[in-house]
Design a protein around this motif. Structure first.
Motif, PDB file in Angstrom:
ATOM      1  N   LEU A 206      10.942  17.028  10.057  1.00 17.83           N
ATOM      2  CA  LEU A 206      10.171  18.025   9.298  1.00 17.83           C
ATOM      3  C   LEU A 206      10.565  19.468   9.588  1.00 17.83           C
ATOM      4  CD1 LEU A 206       6.436  16.843   9.191  1.00 17.83           C
ATOM      5  CD2 LEU A 206       8.358  16.189   7.744  1.00 17.83           C
ATOM      6  N   HIS A 207      11.463  19.679  10.523  1.00 23.43           N
ATOM      7  CA  HIS A 207      11.693  21.064  10.958  1.00 23.43           C
ATOM      8  C   HIS A 207      13.180  21.413  10.871  1.00 23.43           C
ATOM      9  CE1 HIS A 207      10.228  24.368  13.959  1.00 23.43           C
ATOM     10  NE2 HIS A 207      11.174  24.828  13.167  1.00 23.43           N
ATOM     11  N   THR A 208      13.549  22.089   9.777  1.00 23.95           N
ATOM     12  CA  THR A 208      14.940  22.522   9.602  1.00 23.95           C
ATOM     13  C   THR A 208      14.982  23.926   9.017  1.00 23.95           C
ATOM     14  OG1 THR A 208      15.117  21.671   7.325  1.00 23.95           O
ATOM     15  CG2 THR A 208      15.659  20.140   9.101  1.00 23.95           C
TER      16      THR A 208
ATOM     17  N   ASP B 214      11.986  26.673   6.489  1.00 21.10           N
ATOM     18  CA  ASP B 214      12.560  27.903   7.031  1.00 21.10           C
ATOM     19  C   ASP B 214      11.452  28.847   7.509  1.00 21.10           C
ATOM     20  OD1 ASP B 214      14.656  29.351   7.934  1.00 21.10           O
ATOM     21  OD2 ASP B 214      15.286  30.122   5.998  1.00 21.10           O
ATOM     22  N   HIS B 215      11.854  29.833   8.303  1.00 13.50           N
ATOM     23  CA  HIS B 215      10.901  30.803   8.851  1.00 13.50           C
ATOM     24  C   HIS B 215      10.220  31.585   7.731  1.00 13.50           C
ATOM     25  CE1 HIS B 215      12.250  30.365  13.023  1.00 13.50           C
ATOM     26  NE2 HIS B 215      13.480  30.355  12.581  1.00 13.50           N
ATOM     27  N   SER B 216       8.936  31.778   7.868  1.00 16.83           N
ATOM     28  CA  SER B 216       8.198  32.577   6.884  1.00 16.83           C
ATOM     29  C   SER B 216       8.656  34.035   6.942  1.00 16.83           C
ATOM     30  CB  SER B 216       6.699  32.513   7.182  1.00 16.83           C
ATOM     31  OG  SER B 216       6.441  32.889   8.536  1.00 16.83           O
TER      32      SER B 216
ATOM     33  N   VAL C  37       7.391  25.085   5.389  1.00 19.34           N
ATOM     34  CA  VAL C  37       7.758  26.409   5.881  1.00 19.34           C
ATOM     35  C   VAL C  37       7.305  26.451   7.331  1.00 19.34           C
ATOM     36  CG1 VAL C  37       5.581  27.475   5.088  1.00 19.34           C
ATOM     37  CG2 VAL C  37       7.570  28.932   5.465  1.00 19.34           C
ATOM     38  N   GLU C  38       8.085  27.104   8.187  1.00 15.64           N
ATOM     39  CA  GLU C  38       7.613  27.340   9.547  1.00 15.64           C
ATOM     40  C   GLU C  38       6.975  28.714   9.541  1.00 15.64           C
ATOM     41  OE1 GLU C  38      10.401  27.735  12.822  1.00 15.64           O
ATOM     42  OE2 GLU C  38       8.779  27.606  14.295  1.00 15.64           O
ATOM     43  N   SER C  39       5.685  28.718   9.631  1.00 11.25           N
ATOM     44  CA  SER C  39       4.943  29.970   9.511  1.00 11.25           C
ATOM     45  C   SER C  39       4.672  30.573  10.878  1.00 11.25           C
ATOM     46  CB  SER C  39       3.600  29.707   8.831  1.00 11.25           C
ATOM     47  OG  SER C  39       2.875  30.913   8.736  1.00 11.25           O
TER      48      SER C  39
ATOM     49  N   GLY D  98       2.747  25.634  11.824  1.00 14.15           N
ATOM     50  CA  GLY D  98       2.239  26.870  12.407  1.00 14.15           C
ATOM     51  C   GLY D  98       2.835  27.062  13.790  1.00 14.15           C
ATOM     52  N   SER D  99       3.519  28.174  13.983  1.00 14.94           N
ATOM     53  CA  SER D  99       4.162  28.421  15.275  1.00 14.94           C
ATOM     54  C   SER D  99       3.735  29.769  15.837  1.00 14.94           C
ATOM     55  CB  SER D  99       5.684  28.404  15.141  1.00 14.94           C
ATOM     56  OG  SER D  99       6.157  27.123  14.792  1.00 14.94           O
ATOM     57  N   VAL D 100       3.325  29.753  17.082  1.00 17.03           N
ATOM     58  CA  VAL D 100       3.060  31.005  17.784  1.00 17.03           C
ATOM     59  C   VAL D 100       4.402  31.480  18.348  1.00 17.03           C
ATOM     60  CG1 VAL D 100       1.884  32.059  19.745  1.00 17.03           C
ATOM     61  CG2 VAL D 100       0.702  30.330  18.345  1.00 17.03           C
ATOM     62  N   HIS D 101       4.879  32.601  17.870  1.00 16.21           N
ATOM     63  CA  HIS D 101       6.175  33.129  18.317  1.00 16.21           C
ATOM     64  C   HIS D 101       6.027  34.388  19.153  1.00 16.21           C
ATOM     65  CE1 HIS D 101       8.155  30.780  14.850  1.00 16.21           C
ATOM     66  NE2 HIS D 101       8.658  30.308  15.958  1.00 16.21           N
ATOM     67  N   GLN D 102       4.837  34.975  19.136  1.00 15.40           N
ATOM     68  CA  GLN D 102       4.640  36.211  19.895  1.00 15.40           C
ATOM     69  C   GLN D 102       3.311  36.146  20.628  1.00 15.40           C
ATOM     70  OE1 GLN D 102       5.284  39.868  17.863  1.00 15.40           O
ATOM     71  NE2 GLN D 102       7.303  39.252  17.174  1.00 15.40           N
TER      72      GLN D 102
ATOM     73  N   GLY E 132       4.139  23.914  15.724  1.00 18.93           N
ATOM     74  CA  GLY E 132       5.530  23.940  16.172  1.00 18.93           C
ATOM     75  C   GLY E 132       5.660  24.157  17.669  1.00 18.93           C
ATOM     76  N   HIS E 133       6.608  23.429  18.278  1.00 23.36           N
ATOM     77  CA  HIS E 133       7.072  23.650  19.671  1.00 23.36           C
ATOM     78  C   HIS E 133       6.005  24.248  20.600  1.00 23.36           C
ATOM     79  CE1 HIS E 133       7.690  27.784  18.254  1.00 23.36           C
ATOM     80  NE2 HIS E 133       8.683  27.427  17.476  1.00 23.36           N
ATOM     81  N   ILE E 134       5.017  23.440  20.979  1.00 20.99           N
ATOM     82  CA  ILE E 134       3.854  24.021  21.669  1.00 20.99           C
ATOM     83  C   ILE E 134       4.043  24.331  23.157  1.00 20.99           C
ATOM     84  CG2 ILE E 134       2.181  23.045  20.037  1.00 20.99           C
ATOM     85  CD1 ILE E 134       1.393  21.105  22.362  1.00 20.99           C
TER      86      ILE E 134
ATOM     87  N   SER F 214      13.633  18.536  14.467  1.00 25.52           N
ATOM     88  CA  SER F 214      14.833  18.910  15.227  1.00 25.52           C
ATOM     89  C   SER F 214      14.913  20.412  15.419  1.00 25.52           C
ATOM     90  CB  SER F 214      16.090  18.437  14.498  1.00 25.52           C
ATOM     91  OG  SER F 214      16.222  19.122  13.257  1.00 25.52           O
ATOM     92  N   ASP F 215      14.261  21.168  14.523  1.00 26.41           N
ATOM     93  CA  ASP F 215      14.403  22.633  14.530  1.00 26.41           C
ATOM     94  C   ASP F 215      15.873  23.009  14.363  1.00 26.41           C
ATOM     95  OD1 ASP F 215      13.667  25.294  14.686  1.00 26.41           O
ATOM     96  OD2 ASP F 215      12.674  25.130  16.636  1.00 26.41           O
ATOM     97  N   ALA F 216      16.563  22.236  13.520  1.00 18.75           N
ATOM     98  CA  ALA F 216      18.008  22.446  13.343  1.00 18.75           C
ATOM     99  C   ALA F 216      18.287  23.812  12.731  1.00 18.75           C
ATOM    100  CB  ALA F 216      18.581  21.351  12.443  1.00 18.75           C
TER     101      ALA F 216
HETATM  102 ZN   LIG Z   1       9.786  28.339  15.879  1.00 17.64          ZN
END
Ligand SMILES: [Zn+2]
Ligand SMILES: [Zn+2]
Length: 270
Positions: free
Chosen positions: A5-7, A38-40, A85-87, A111-115, A159-161, A230-232
């Motif tokens: 699910l993650h590319t 893809d990244h939002s 979408v990876e938000s 949903g990904s916490v990136h910051q 995403g990637h917790i 995979s977050d390819a």
């Molecule tokens: Zn991410």
């Protein structure tokens, strides 16, 4: 069923290959379902293309969706293509993001916490000079944000917790955030969404996957579902280590994993 699910793709500015390249790669490795995620764009920023090397421009988003939908049709007989979408999750801008996604037929949103505290979770300099207590504080806050992302009600997958360990492996051993991790996992279970096992950790300093086996064991304990990503960022990584993840999950005791189609959970036995 074999799914990823993650590319990403070249639109985000730091991945290579077109969406079609990722679909072709998925067919080559025998996936039955591939999610494009893809990244939002930075929807809350005034500029159209706020951070070119990180995410697509806002004005590009329509074209992204159209391209995925066109390819979904084109490949329908060969592979199932899902629109995702990876938000980013920015609690203060949640409604802006909710509106941005409202009119599109997403199969799922990651949903990904990136910051955290306005600094990238992958920035290892953020840990320099912090006391043990401060490190615990950052880790707690990270998992509180992850829990809040569940309550946002916008995401089917988290995403990637534990990606904060990506360039700072010692993150995994910072004590004192067990309650926050458990609360996040319980929220995932209660809201019937899923965490991903993300195999891109191997491309970072920490090696291995996100999250750790220890967190996966807690997830199973609380009844939280899991999915695969995979977050390819290169087509060659599509479906990377899918079989290994599947056997690891089995060893841990999982009997199922899931993916999402039109935001409905599809359960796949392990
Ligand atoms: Zn991410
Ligand atoms: Zn990326």
């Amino acid at each position: 069923m074999k799914f990823d699910l993650h590319t990403h793709n070249e639109r985000c500015g730091h991945a290579t290959g077109t969406i079609e390249d990722y679909i072709q790669a998925a067919i080559d490795v025998g996936l039955t379902t591939i999610g494009i995620s893809d990244h939002s764009p930075y929807f809350a920023r005034e500029e159209d293309h706020a951070v070119p090397g990180t995410a697509m421009a806002k004005s590009e988003f329509d074209r992204y969706i159209e391209e995925v939908l066109r390819l979904k049709e084109k490949y329908a007989k060969r592979i199932e293509v899902l629109l995702g979408v990876e938000s980013d999750f920015f609690p203060e801008h949640l409604e802006v993001y909710r509106r941005a996604y409202a009119n599109y037929p997403f199969d799922y949103i990651i949903g990904s916490v990136h910051q955290i505290y306005d600094v990238s979770i992958f920035n290892r300099n953020r840990w320099k000079g912090l006391s043990d207590q401060q490190k615990t504080g950052v880790k707690r806050h990270y998992y509180e944000q992850i829990r809040d992302s569940v309550h946002a009600g916008l995401f089917q997958v988290l995403g990637h917790i534990d990606a904060m360990k990506g360039y700072y492996p010692a993150f995994a051993d910072i004590p004192g955030a067990e309650a926050e991790i458990d609360a996040a996992l319980q929220a995932v279970a209660e809201h019937d969404i899923a965490i991903e096992i993300n195999t891109s950790g191997k491309t970072k300093h920490c090696g291995g996957w996100y999250p750790s086996d220890a967190i996966l064991e807690r997830a199973l304990h609380f009844g939280a579902d899991v999915t695969f990503g995979s977050d390819a960022h290169v087509p060659a990584r599509v479906g990377d280590e899918w079989d290994l993840v599947r056997s690891r999950l089995k060893e841990i005791g999982f009997t199922r994993w899931v993916f999402y189609r039109q935001k409905q959970k599809i359960v796949v036995p392990i």
